[in-house]
Design an enzyme around this catalytic site. Structure first.
Site, PDB file in Angstrom:
ATOM      1  N   SER A   1      -7.669  13.583  -3.479  1.00 22.77           N
ATOM      2  CA  SER A   1      -7.808  13.189  -4.881  1.00 22.77           C
ATOM      3  C   SER A   1      -8.086  14.425  -5.708  1.00 22.77           C
ATOM      4  O   SER A   1      -8.753  15.360  -5.232  1.00 22.77           O
ATOM      5  CB  SER A   1      -8.972  12.203  -5.027  1.00 22.77           C
ATOM      6  OG  SER A   1      -9.306  12.044  -6.383  1.00 22.77           O
TER       7      SER A   1
ATOM      8  N   ILE B   1      -2.334   1.864  -2.237  1.00 23.89           N
ATOM      9  CA  ILE B   1      -1.387   2.982  -2.107  1.00 23.89           C
ATOM     10  C   ILE B   1      -0.852   3.067  -0.677  1.00 23.89           C
ATOM     11  O   ILE B   1       0.325   3.399  -0.468  1.00 23.89           O
ATOM     12  CB  ILE B   1      -2.092   4.299  -2.518  1.00 23.89           C
ATOM     13  CG1 ILE B   1      -2.506   4.230  -3.998  1.00 23.89           C
ATOM     14  CG2 ILE B   1      -1.178   5.498  -2.293  1.00 23.89           C
ATOM     15  CD1 ILE B   1      -3.501   5.312  -4.422  1.00 23.89           C
ATOM     16  N   GLY B   2      -1.679   2.729   0.304  1.00 25.61           N
ATOM     17  CA  GLY B   2      -1.229   2.763   1.701  1.00 25.61           C
ATOM     18  C   GLY B   2      -0.094   1.788   1.939  1.00 25.61           C
ATOM     19  O   GLY B   2       0.905   2.120   2.599  1.00 25.61           O
TER      20      GLY B   2
ATOM     21  N   GLY C   1      -5.252   2.281   6.711  1.00 26.42           N
ATOM     22  CA  GLY C   1      -5.597   1.531   5.493  1.00 26.42           C
ATOM     23  C   GLY C   1      -4.366   1.108   4.722  1.00 26.42           C
ATOM     24  O   GLY C   1      -4.304   1.238   3.500  1.00 26.42           O
ATOM     25  N   ALA C   2      -3.394   0.571   5.447  1.00 23.35           N
ATOM     26  CA  ALA C   2      -2.087   0.282   4.822  1.00 23.35           C
ATOM     27  C   ALA C   2      -1.903  -1.189   4.488  1.00 23.35           C
ATOM     28  O   ALA C   2      -0.799  -1.606   4.161  1.00 23.35           O
ATOM     29  CB  ALA C   2      -0.956   0.761   5.732  1.00 23.35           C
ATOM     30  N   ASN C   3      -2.986  -1.972   4.536  1.00 27.34           N
ATOM     31  CA  ASN C   3      -2.829  -3.395   4.244  1.00 27.34           C
ATOM     32  C   ASN C   3      -2.809  -3.710   2.753  1.00 27.34           C
ATOM     33  O   ASN C   3      -2.553  -4.844   2.357  1.00 27.34           O
ATOM     34  CB  ASN C   3      -3.927  -4.217   4.947  1.00 27.34           C
ATOM     35  CG  ASN C   3      -5.317  -3.748   4.601  1.00 27.34           C
ATOM     36  OD1 ASN C   3      -5.759  -2.725   5.105  1.00 27.34           O
ATOM     37  ND2 ASN C   3      -6.012  -4.465   3.743  1.00 27.34           N
TER      38      ASN C   3
ATOM     39  N   TYR D   1     -17.858  10.476  -3.009  1.00 21.97           N
ATOM     40  CA  TYR D   1     -16.382  10.443  -2.982  1.00 21.97           C
ATOM     41  C   TYR D   1     -15.801  11.830  -3.232  1.00 21.97           C
ATOM     42  O   TYR D   1     -14.945  12.307  -2.457  1.00 21.97           O
ATOM     43  CB  TYR D   1     -15.881   9.456  -4.040  1.00 21.97           C
ATOM     44  CG  TYR D   1     -14.383   9.278  -4.054  1.00 21.97           C
ATOM     45  CD1 TYR D   1     -13.756   8.491  -3.094  1.00 21.97           C
ATOM     46  CD2 TYR D   1     -13.596   9.894  -5.029  1.00 21.97           C
ATOM     47  CE1 TYR D   1     -12.378   8.318  -3.102  1.00 21.97           C
ATOM     48  CE2 TYR D   1     -12.219   9.724  -5.042  1.00 21.97           C
ATOM     49  CZ  TYR D   1     -11.615   8.933  -4.079  1.00 21.97           C
ATOM     50  OH  TYR D   1     -10.249   8.770  -4.089  1.00 21.97           O
TER      51      TYR D   1
HETATM   52  N1  LIG Z   1      -6.552   4.549  -6.552  1.00 25.16           N
HETATM   53  C1  LIG Z   1      -6.661   5.809  -7.002  1.00 25.16           C
HETATM   54  O1  LIG Z   1      -6.664   6.065  -8.227  1.00 25.16           O
HETATM   55  C2  LIG Z   1      -6.767   6.947  -6.020  1.00 25.16           C
HETATM   56  C3  LIG Z   1      -6.774   8.254  -6.540  1.00 25.16           C
HETATM   57  C4  LIG Z   1      -6.870   9.326  -5.660  1.00 25.16           C
HETATM   58  C5  LIG Z   1      -6.929   9.089  -4.301  1.00 25.16           C
HETATM   59  N2  LIG Z   1      -6.931   7.806  -3.823  1.00 25.16           N
HETATM   60  C6  LIG Z   1      -7.011   7.622  -2.371  1.00 25.16           C
HETATM   61  O2  LIG Z   1      -5.960   6.805  -1.924  1.00 25.16           O
HETATM   62  C7  LIG Z   1      -6.339   6.140  -0.713  1.00 25.16           C
HETATM   63  C8  LIG Z   1      -6.028   4.665  -0.824  1.00 25.16           C
HETATM   64  O3  LIG Z   1      -6.842   4.119  -1.845  1.00 25.16           O
HETATM   65  P1  LIG Z   1      -6.411   2.877  -2.739  1.00 25.16           P
HETATM   66  O4  LIG Z   1      -6.615   3.280  -4.140  1.00 25.16           O
HETATM   67  O5  LIG Z   1      -5.114   2.329  -2.306  1.00 25.16           O
HETATM   68  O6  LIG Z   1      -7.617   1.878  -2.384  1.00 25.16           O
HETATM   69  P2  LIG Z   1      -7.667   0.407  -1.757  1.00 25.16           P
HETATM   70  O7  LIG Z   1      -6.660  -0.473  -2.397  1.00 25.16           O
HETATM   71  O8  LIG Z   1      -9.110   0.046  -1.829  1.00 25.16           O
HETATM   72  O9  LIG Z   1      -7.210   0.636  -0.240  1.00 25.16           O
HETATM   73  C9  LIG Z   1      -8.029   1.287   0.674  1.00 25.16           C
HETATM   74  C10 LIG Z   1      -7.534   0.963   2.059  1.00 25.16           C
HETATM   75  O10 LIG Z   1      -8.370   1.643   3.015  1.00 25.16           O
HETATM   76  C11 LIG Z   1      -8.748   0.692   3.982  1.00 25.16           C
HETATM   77  N3  LIG Z   1      -9.970   1.078   4.681  1.00 25.16           N
HETATM   78  C12 LIG Z   1     -11.206   1.289   4.192  1.00 25.16           C
HETATM   79  N4  LIG Z   1     -12.049   1.594   5.187  1.00 25.16           N
HETATM   80  C13 LIG Z   1     -11.322   1.571   6.340  1.00 25.16           C
HETATM   81  C14 LIG Z   1     -11.619   1.801   7.693  1.00 25.16           C
HETATM   82  N5  LIG Z   1     -12.863   2.094   8.109  1.00 25.16           N
HETATM   83  N6  LIG Z   1     -10.633   1.719   8.605  1.00 25.16           N
HETATM   84  C15 LIG Z   1      -9.370   1.417   8.227  1.00 25.16           C
HETATM   85  N7  LIG Z   1      -9.025   1.161   6.955  1.00 25.16           N
HETATM   86  C16 LIG Z   1     -10.002   1.247   6.023  1.00 25.16           C
HETATM   87  C17 LIG Z   1      -8.895  -0.599   3.214  1.00 25.16           C
HETATM   88  O11 LIG Z   1      -8.930  -1.714   4.097  1.00 25.16           O
HETATM   89  P3  LIG Z   1      -9.676  -3.108   3.727  1.00 25.16           P
HETATM   90  O12 LIG Z   1      -8.700  -3.932   2.943  1.00 25.16           O
HETATM   91  O13 LIG Z   1      -9.998  -3.664   5.070  1.00 25.16           O
HETATM   92  O14 LIG Z   1     -10.907  -2.764   2.916  1.00 25.16           O
HETATM   93  C18 LIG Z   1      -7.623  -0.528   2.384  1.00 25.16           C
HETATM   94  O15 LIG Z   1      -6.521  -0.903   3.153  1.00 25.16           O
HETATM   95  C19 LIG Z   1      -7.826   6.448  -0.516  1.00 25.16           C
HETATM   96  O16 LIG Z   1      -7.988   7.519   0.404  1.00 25.16           O
HETATM   97  C20 LIG Z   1      -8.263   6.901  -1.897  1.00 25.16           C
HETATM   98  O17 LIG Z   1      -9.386   7.759  -1.856  1.00 25.16           O
HETATM   99  C21 LIG Z   1      -6.848   6.732  -4.654  1.00 25.16           C
END
Ligand SMILES: NC(=O)c1ccc[n+]([C@@H]2O[C@H](COP(=O)([O-])OP(=O)(O)OC[C@H]3O[C@@H](n4cnc5c(N)ncnc54)[C@H](OP(=O)(O)O)[C@@H]3O)[C@@H](O)[C@H]2O)c1
Length: 244
Positions: free
Chosen positions: A142, A17-18, A12-14, A167
């Protein structure tokens, strides 16, 4: 690529945070594989980082699709022969909904990505990680997955934990999985940790977070590059351990 050059896979690095974790690891000289379920979004992210001089490649990887996971592992094996860092970052949320309103189908959908996806990817990548001299696995958890926070009605997170059962419980399961992998792999020098990036503004929360994705990536990079005397089986923010 020299044999000392490290290779990291981030799921999920596109974006979010990834992608920031990818940017930071690449800046440290790591070859970074951008795992993404969309070729278009993954290539675009890799292209952007390559434009900054990073050694970044795109790998098609939907963590919920066993064939996609297996194919990605075969590709990494054929290209690099090993993997040094795995960041299980891909994650989704559902809701908001009161716990009593949530269906099993909704929970199952979130677990497919946040729990079973991590197990599938880790299982497929472990043979490659075992070929590294110092492999690291970082699971993006989280603070909302902390049972201690959930059990405390006065917790500052209760407004979220009370409406995000799929979640929060998926991240609790991820924490348990992290400890169990850490226990098994400790003797092989593979360190496995769960990290919490803090509340970051990303698509996941419609950009309501108060930190940047770049700030959130810092703790993942720290644990992805930690020395052999670093923690394993821990649950950490960049300020230190969090209660389970
Ligand atoms: N943001 C926060 O405040 C926060 C806090 C605590 C933990 N986290 C954790 O941090 C991580 C990244 O979240 P983020 O906040 O950066 O969210 P985000 O911007 O929505 O990014 C999520 C990433 O996961 C990918 N993804 C979702 N389903 C997938 C699948 N089946 N196979 C491969 N990739 C998939 C998405 O791809 P697409 O673009 O294709 O949808 C996107 O690249 C998550 O595990 C989240 O729970 C985030």
């Amino acid at each position: 690529m020299t044999t000392s050059q490290k290779t990291a896979l981030i799921t999920g690095a596109n974006k979010g945070i990834g992608m920031e974790t990818a940017r930071r690891l690449a800046a440290l000289g790591t070859t970074v594989l951008i795992g993404a379920r969309s070729a278009e979004r993954g290539e675009a992210a890799a292209e952007e980082l390559r434009g900054e001089g990073a050694d970044v490649r795109f790998v098609l990887l939907d963590v919920t699709d066993e064939i996609s996971v297996r194919t990605a592992a075969q590709h990494i094996d054929a290209t690099f022969g090993r993997l040094d860092i795995l960041v299980n970052n891909a994650g989704i949320a559902a809701g908001p909904q009161a716990p009593s309103e949530v269906s099993a189908a909704t929970v199952r959908q979130v677990y497919e990505t946040n729990v079973f996806g991590v197990i599938a990817v880790t299982h497929a990548m472990l043979p490659l990680l075992r070929r590294s001299a110092a492999a690291r696995i970082v699971n993006m958890s989280s603070e909302l997955g902390s049972l201690a926070h959930m059990a405390d009605p006065g917790s500052p997170w209760s407004a979220y934990t009370s409406i995000l059962l799929p979640y929060c419980s998926s991240k609790s399961a991820l924490n348990a999985i992290t400890v169990l992998y850490a226990n098994e792999l400790r003797g092989e020098g593979i360190l496995v940790n769960a990290v919490s990036p803090g509340y970051c503004a990303t698509d996941l929360n419609r950009h309501s977070g108060i930190r940047t994705a770049e700030e959130g990536a810092a703790v993942a990079v720290d644990l992805a590059t930690v020395g052999e005397d670093g923690p394993t089986g821990a649950f950490l923010t960049e300020d230190g351990p969090i209660p389970w």
